[in-house]
Design a protein around this motif. Structure first.
Motif, mmCIF file in Angstrom:
data_model
loop_
_atom_site.group_PDB
_atom_site.id
_atom_site.type_symbol
_atom_site.label_atom_id
_atom_site.label_comp_id
_atom_site.label_asym_id
_atom_site.label_seq_id
_atom_site.Cartn_x
_atom_site.Cartn_y
_atom_site.Cartn_z
ATOM 1 N N VAL A 103 41.905 59.143 -8.131
ATOM 2 C CA VAL A 103 40.482 58.839 -8.268
ATOM 3 C C VAL A 103 40.271 57.346 -8.487
ATOM 4 O O VAL A 103 39.314 56.756 -7.974
ATOM 5 N N THR A 104 41.176 56.703 -9.231
ATOM 6 C CA THR A 104 41.056 55.256 -9.455
ATOM 7 C C THR A 104 41.159 54.493 -8.147
ATOM 8 O O THR A 104 40.353 53.588 -7.870
ATOM 9 N N LEU A 105 42.144 54.825 -7.321
ATOM 10 C CA LEU A 105 42.285 54.142 -6.036
ATOM 11 C C LEU A 105 41.079 54.429 -5.142
ATOM 12 O O LEU A 105 40.620 53.537 -4.411
ATOM 13 N N ALA A 155 41.229 57.340 1.086
ATOM 14 C CA ALA A 155 40.024 57.926 0.497
ATOM 15 C C ALA A 155 39.026 56.838 0.116
ATOM 16 O O ALA A 155 37.809 57.005 0.275
ATOM 17 N N ALA A 156 39.538 55.687 -0.360
ATOM 18 C CA ALA A 156 38.657 54.566 -0.703
ATOM 19 C C ALA A 156 37.952 54.030 0.536
ATOM 20 O O ALA A 156 36.739 53.767 0.516
ATOM 21 N N VAL A 244 32.910 54.877 -14.607
ATOM 22 C CA VAL A 244 33.819 55.372 -15.643
ATOM 23 C C VAL A 244 34.568 56.619 -15.178
ATOM 24 O O VAL A 244 35.470 57.105 -15.864
ATOM 25 N N ASN A 245 34.240 57.134 -13.989
ATOM 26 C CA ASN A 245 34.874 58.359 -13.518
ATOM 27 C C ASN A 245 36.399 58.298 -13.453
ATOM 28 O O ASN A 245 37.059 59.308 -13.726
ATOM 29 N N PRO A 246 37.024 57.175 -13.063
ATOM 30 C CA PRO A 246 38.491 57.149 -13.098
ATOM 31 C C PRO A 246 39.070 57.430 -14.482
ATOM 32 O O PRO A 246 40.120 58.069 -14.605
#
Length: 286
Positions: A103-105, A155-156, A244-246
């Motif tokens: 999710v971060t990437l 995905a990004a 903030v989701n990551p």
């Protein structure tokens, strides 16, 4: 005498609570969906998620498909392909590198779009912070899964394309009709996947339940929650919370799936989240 809370303040508090619930629902859904990977694989889970998203968006958007012109259809078709590819690459990345890192990437997508819209010195600093976070996450080490990281970056790229295509669709098609049509087309593209899985080895009710839960929690609930939130919370605050989701994903992966991260991974996530937060704040302020 008891103090009463003004209606606008109550609405704002309800919007913030909905934002928190939406973020947790999204990441919890992804975590639950990963439990079905051993049976359905990421492709099967994404297929079910696309079906659920299509049902919800078609019910809400009610697109008048016969009235669409080719000028309206072509961005919808591209959006459908990007939508499916984005979810498939993200869930494949989750399967290989875990929820938090994937999710971060993926969040590099909206960050790139935000930074591309600005031309200031601070924006270069934000880009360098994000790059430092990526280098930290992708540093060479024996346990590094570069295929999974590459899927996260794919995905990004899809999310960045999704944002740009959504703008085009929104300008050409009123309301949520364009997004609903794209979700329906994407579900049709994944229909053969569901047929093959059902014929080759019919999955058990538990695996299907996990996949459906992923679709509901990661597609239906966030979409409907965001519709409510944006009526009560300024777009700037909404964008800041999305950044903030990551962190939410990393926490859910840690608690729900036992995916522990080291200090370097947390530092990389923190750098990317900080760059996202500051970039959204600057763009919304201007």
């Amino acid at each position: 005498m008891s103090a009463t809370v003004p209606a606008p303040v109550r609405g704002r508090l309800a919007g913030v609570a909905t934002m928190v619930g939406s973020g947790l629902s999204n990441q919890t859904g992804a975590a639950i969906g990963s439990l079905a990977f051993p049976v359905l694989g990421p492709v099967g889970v994404v297929a079910v998620r696309q079906y659920v998203a299509a049902l919800v968006l078609l019910a809400v958007g009610r697109p008048r498909l016969r009235a669409f012109t080719w000028r309206q259809w072509w961005p919808v078709l591209l959006l459908a392909v990007v939508f499916g590819t984005m979810n498939l690459s993200l869930y494949s990345a989750i399967d290989r590198i875990g929820l938090g890192l994937a999710v971060t990437l993926e969040f590099l997508g909206p960050l790139t779009v935000a930074l591309a819209a600005t031309r200031r010195r601070l924006d270069l600093c934000l880009a360098l912070i994000a790059v430092a976070g990526v280098v930290t996450l992708m540093r060479p080490r024996p346990s590094a899964d570069y295929v999974g990281m590459g899927l996260g970056l794919l995905a990004a790229a899809c999310w960045a394309s999704y944002i740009l295509l959504n703008r085009t669709v929104g300008r050409r098609i009123p309301g949520a009709q364009g997004a609903a049509a794209a979700a329906g087309v994407s579900a049709l593209l994944f229909l053969p996947v569901g047929v093959v899985l059902a014929l080759r080895q019919p999955p058990g009710a538990e695996a299907v339940g996990y996949a459906v839960a992923a679709g509901v929690l990661s597609s239906a609930v966030p979409y409907l929650a965001d519709l409510f939130t944006l009526r009560h919370v300024p777009a700037r605050a909404f964008g800041l919370f999305m950044s903030v989701n990551p962190v939410l994903a990393a926490v859910v992966g840690w608690i729900g799936l036992g995916q522990h991260l080291g200090w370097a991974e947390w530092a990389g996530i923190g750098g990317i989240v900080a760059a996202n937060t500051l970039s959204v704040a600057r763009v919304k302020r201007r």
